[in-house]
Motif scaffolding. Sequence first.
Motif, PDB file in Angstrom:
ATOM      1  N   ASP A  47      -0.251  -2.362   5.642  1.00  0.00           N
ATOM      2  CA  ASP A  47       0.301  -3.683   5.936  1.00  0.00           C
ATOM      3  C   ASP A  47       1.797  -3.738   5.628  1.00  0.00           C
ATOM      4  O   ASP A  47       2.580  -4.304   6.390  1.00  0.00           O
ATOM      5  CB  ASP A  47      -0.431  -4.763   5.130  1.00  0.00           C
ATOM      6  N   LEU A  48       2.193  -3.159   4.499  1.00  0.00           N
ATOM      7  CA  LEU A  48       3.613  -3.141   4.132  1.00  0.00           C
ATOM      8  C   LEU A  48       4.424  -2.298   5.112  1.00  0.00           C
ATOM      9  O   LEU A  48       5.523  -2.682   5.519  1.00  0.00           O
ATOM     10  CB  LEU A  48       3.788  -2.597   2.715  1.00  0.00           C
ATOM     11  N   GLU A  49       3.874  -1.162   5.504  1.00  0.00           N
ATOM     12  CA  GLU A  49       4.584  -0.286   6.432  1.00  0.00           C
ATOM     13  C   GLU A  49       4.751  -0.959   7.790  1.00  0.00           C
ATOM     14  O   GLU A  49       5.830  -0.908   8.403  1.00  0.00           O
ATOM     15  CB  GLU A  49       3.815   1.031   6.581  1.00  0.00           C
ATOM     16  N   ALA A  50       3.692  -1.630   8.264  1.00  0.00           N
ATOM     17  CA  ALA A  50       3.757  -2.311   9.554  1.00  0.00           C
ATOM     18  C   ALA A  50       4.771  -3.449   9.538  1.00  0.00           C
ATOM     19  O   ALA A  50       5.375  -3.774  10.565  1.00  0.00           O
ATOM     20  CB  ALA A  50       2.377  -2.842   9.941  1.00  0.00           C
ATOM     21  N   ALA A  51       4.972  -4.065   8.355  1.00  0.00           N
ATOM     22  CA  ALA A  51       5.913  -5.179   8.229  1.00  0.00           C
ATOM     23  C   ALA A  51       7.329  -4.718   7.918  1.00  0.00           C
ATOM     24  O   ALA A  51       8.210  -5.538   7.682  1.00  0.00           O
ATOM     25  CB  ALA A  51       5.430  -6.142   7.143  1.00  0.00           C
ATOM     26  N   GLY A  52       7.568  -3.402   7.901  1.00  0.00           N
ATOM     27  CA  GLY A  52       8.899  -2.885   7.636  1.00  0.00           C
ATOM     28  C   GLY A  52       9.339  -3.063   6.197  1.00  0.00           C
ATOM     29  O   GLY A  52      10.534  -3.171   5.914  1.00  0.00           O
ATOM     30  N   GLN A  53       8.382  -3.081   5.253  1.00  0.00           N
ATOM     31  CA  GLN A  53       8.700  -3.360   3.856  1.00  0.00           C
ATOM     32  C   GLN A  53       9.019  -2.108   3.035  1.00  0.00           C
ATOM     33  O   GLN A  53       9.267  -2.204   1.838  1.00  0.00           O
ATOM     34  CB  GLN A  53       7.511  -4.085   3.197  1.00  0.00           C
ATOM     35  N   GLY A  54       8.993  -0.934   3.650  1.00  0.00           N
ATOM     36  CA  GLY A  54       9.362   0.285   2.928  1.00  0.00           C
ATOM     37  C   GLY A  54       8.478   0.552   1.725  1.00  0.00           C
ATOM     38  O   GLY A  54       8.990   0.657   0.601  1.00  0.00           O
ATOM     39  N   PRO A  55       7.137   0.694   1.909  1.00  0.00           N
ATOM     40  CA  PRO A  55       6.251   0.858   0.754  1.00  0.00           C
ATOM     41  C   PRO A  55       6.394   2.214   0.070  1.00  0.00           C
ATOM     42  O   PRO A  55       6.626   3.233   0.728  1.00  0.00           O
ATOM     43  CB  PRO A  55       4.846   0.730   1.373  1.00  0.00           C
ATOM     44  N   THR A  56       6.293   2.213  -1.251  1.00  0.00           N
ATOM     45  CA  THR A  56       6.217   3.437  -2.041  1.00  0.00           C
ATOM     46  C   THR A  56       5.107   3.281  -3.066  1.00  0.00           C
ATOM     47  O   THR A  56       4.741   2.161  -3.432  1.00  0.00           O
ATOM     48  CB  THR A  56       7.542   3.740  -2.760  1.00  0.00           C
ATOM     49  N   THR A  57       4.573   4.400  -3.514  1.00  0.00           N
ATOM     50  CA  THR A  57       3.446   4.381  -4.443  1.00  0.00           C
ATOM     51  C   THR A  57       3.707   5.326  -5.599  1.00  0.00           C
ATOM     52  O   THR A  57       4.167   6.456  -5.396  1.00  0.00           O
ATOM     53  CB  THR A  57       2.148   4.818  -3.729  1.00  0.00           C
ATOM     54  N   ASP A 101      -6.091  13.808  -3.850  1.00  0.00           N
ATOM     55  CA  ASP A 101      -4.906  14.528  -4.288  1.00  0.00           C
ATOM     56  C   ASP A 101      -3.782  13.536  -4.605  1.00  0.00           C
ATOM     57  O   ASP A 101      -3.456  12.674  -3.782  1.00  0.00           O
ATOM     58  CB  ASP A 101      -4.453  15.490  -3.187  1.00  0.00           C
ATOM     59  N   THR A 102      -3.211  13.629  -5.810  1.00  0.00           N
ATOM     60  CA  THR A 102      -2.191  12.679  -6.248  1.00  0.00           C
ATOM     61  C   THR A 102      -0.978  12.674  -5.318  1.00  0.00           C
ATOM     62  O   THR A 102      -0.445  11.605  -4.979  1.00  0.00           O
ATOM     63  CB  THR A 102      -1.742  13.004  -7.689  1.00  0.00           C
ATOM     64  N   GLU A 103      -0.547  13.837  -4.871  1.00  0.00           N
ATOM     65  CA  GLU A 103       0.624  13.904  -3.987  1.00  0.00           C
ATOM     66  C   GLU A 103       0.363  13.167  -2.678  1.00  0.00           C
ATOM     67  O   GLU A 103       1.229  12.430  -2.184  1.00  0.00           O
ATOM     68  CB  GLU A 103       0.981  15.367  -3.712  1.00  0.00           C
ATOM     69  N   ARG A 104      -0.830  13.321  -2.127  1.00  0.00           N
ATOM     70  CA  ARG A 104      -1.162  12.629  -0.870  1.00  0.00           C
ATOM     71  C   ARG A 104      -1.310  11.131  -1.108  1.00  0.00           C
ATOM     72  O   ARG A 104      -0.935  10.329  -0.241  1.00  0.00           O
ATOM     73  CB  ARG A 104      -2.456  13.202  -0.290  1.00  0.00           C
ATOM     74  N   LEU A 105      -1.825  10.746  -2.269  1.00  0.00           N
ATOM     75  CA  LEU A 105      -1.967   9.328  -2.578  1.00  0.00           C
ATOM     76  C   LEU A 105      -0.610   8.639  -2.702  1.00  0.00           C
ATOM     77  O   LEU A 105      -0.493   7.442  -2.437  1.00  0.00           O
ATOM     78  CB  LEU A 105      -2.748   9.154  -3.882  1.00  0.00           C
ATOM     79  N   GLU A 106       0.410   9.384  -3.108  1.00  0.00           N
ATOM     80  CA  GLU A 106       1.747   8.793  -3.220  1.00  0.00           C
ATOM     81  C   GLU A 106       2.482   8.780  -1.885  1.00  0.00           C
ATOM     82  O   GLU A 106       3.516   8.125  -1.750  1.00  0.00           O
ATOM     83  CB  GLU A 106       2.568   9.540  -4.282  1.00  0.00           C
ATOM     84  N   ALA A 107       1.911   9.466  -0.891  1.00  0.00           N
ATOM     85  CA  ALA A 107       2.569   9.546   0.412  1.00  0.00           C
ATOM     86  C   ALA A 107       2.002   8.571   1.423  1.00  0.00           C
ATOM     87  O   ALA A 107       2.663   8.267   2.427  1.00  0.00           O
ATOM     88  CB  ALA A 107       2.463  10.970   0.966  1.00  0.00           C
ATOM     89  N   THR A 108       0.791   8.063   1.173  1.00  0.00           N
ATOM     90  CA  THR A 108       0.160   7.173   2.144  1.00  0.00           C
ATOM     91  C   THR A 108      -0.857   6.290   1.442  1.00  0.00           C
ATOM     92  O   THR A 108      -0.972   6.288   0.219  1.00  0.00           O
ATOM     93  CB  THR A 108      -0.502   7.986   3.269  1.00  0.00           C
ATOM     94  N   GLY A 109      -1.623   5.521   2.218  1.00  0.00           N
ATOM     95  CA  GLY A 109      -2.596   4.601   1.649  1.00  0.00           C
ATOM     96  C   GLY A 109      -3.971   5.229   1.468  1.00  0.00           C
ATOM     97  O   GLY A 109      -4.325   6.204   2.144  1.00  0.00           O
TER      98      GLY A 109
END
Length: 261
Positions: A111-121, A176-184
């Motif tokens: 949802d954040l990515e679609a709204a252009g909110q630049g999500p990070t995790t 995988d932690t690295e993948r979890l920080e890269a996407t939802g």
Amino acid sequence: MAKTGERPRAVAASALDGLPFALDRSSPVPLYYQLAQQLESAIEHGALAPGNLLGNEIDLSTRLGLSRPTVRQAIQSLVDKGLLVRRRGVGTQVVHSQVKRPLELSSLYDDLEAAGQGPTTHVLRNERVPAGPDVAAALGIAEGAEVTRLERLRSAHGEPVAHLCNYLPPALFDLDTERLEATGLYHLMRATGITLHSARQTVGARAATAEEGGLLGEEPGAALLTMQRTAYDDTGRPVEYGTHIYRASRYAFDFQLLVRG
């Protein structure tokens, strides 16, 4: 439609340059409200980013071809929402946008990515733990059985928005932690062949503890939105139980209500 945007050279550049504004002067909708809605949309979709300067009210009224009271009313409505701030000697500045999330089975990241909110995790925890009573009941497993516990801090435009705590059956897939920080999380589920079908969700509100305020950049006692969700796949199997908290100053749930009768 009357297009705004004709600006004299004497007016200094602002973040509004290049943004299309369309104000319908024949509409019964007040001009200040039309302007406020278009500014809010630009903030929500990232066209106006945190820190951008809009200029002062005189400059804005000149740029947009509106009276100063009309511009002042539009700006004040967004100041009241916490989206803009007036700074002496600087002008009107974008603070941040409030995330408006529809109440549907979707990932906050998506949802954040679609709204252009630049999500990070940022993954705070990714570990195996025994299931407590609430988790066991939600996932349909024995109390004390092993589950995967995920804790993540989700940010938008570099500012924390939500603290997410999820519990999943450990045999579901490799987290995988690295993948979890890269996407939802839901994106990873779909990528492994899990078809999300439905969810049971409860939304509430409470005050932030000192620890929660520290994580989310809020004062202790600040308003938080809460959400508990159990998600099911297309076979009816519970695949995820989440308990999440959101900054009420940055986040809202968006409802669409249908009339039955």
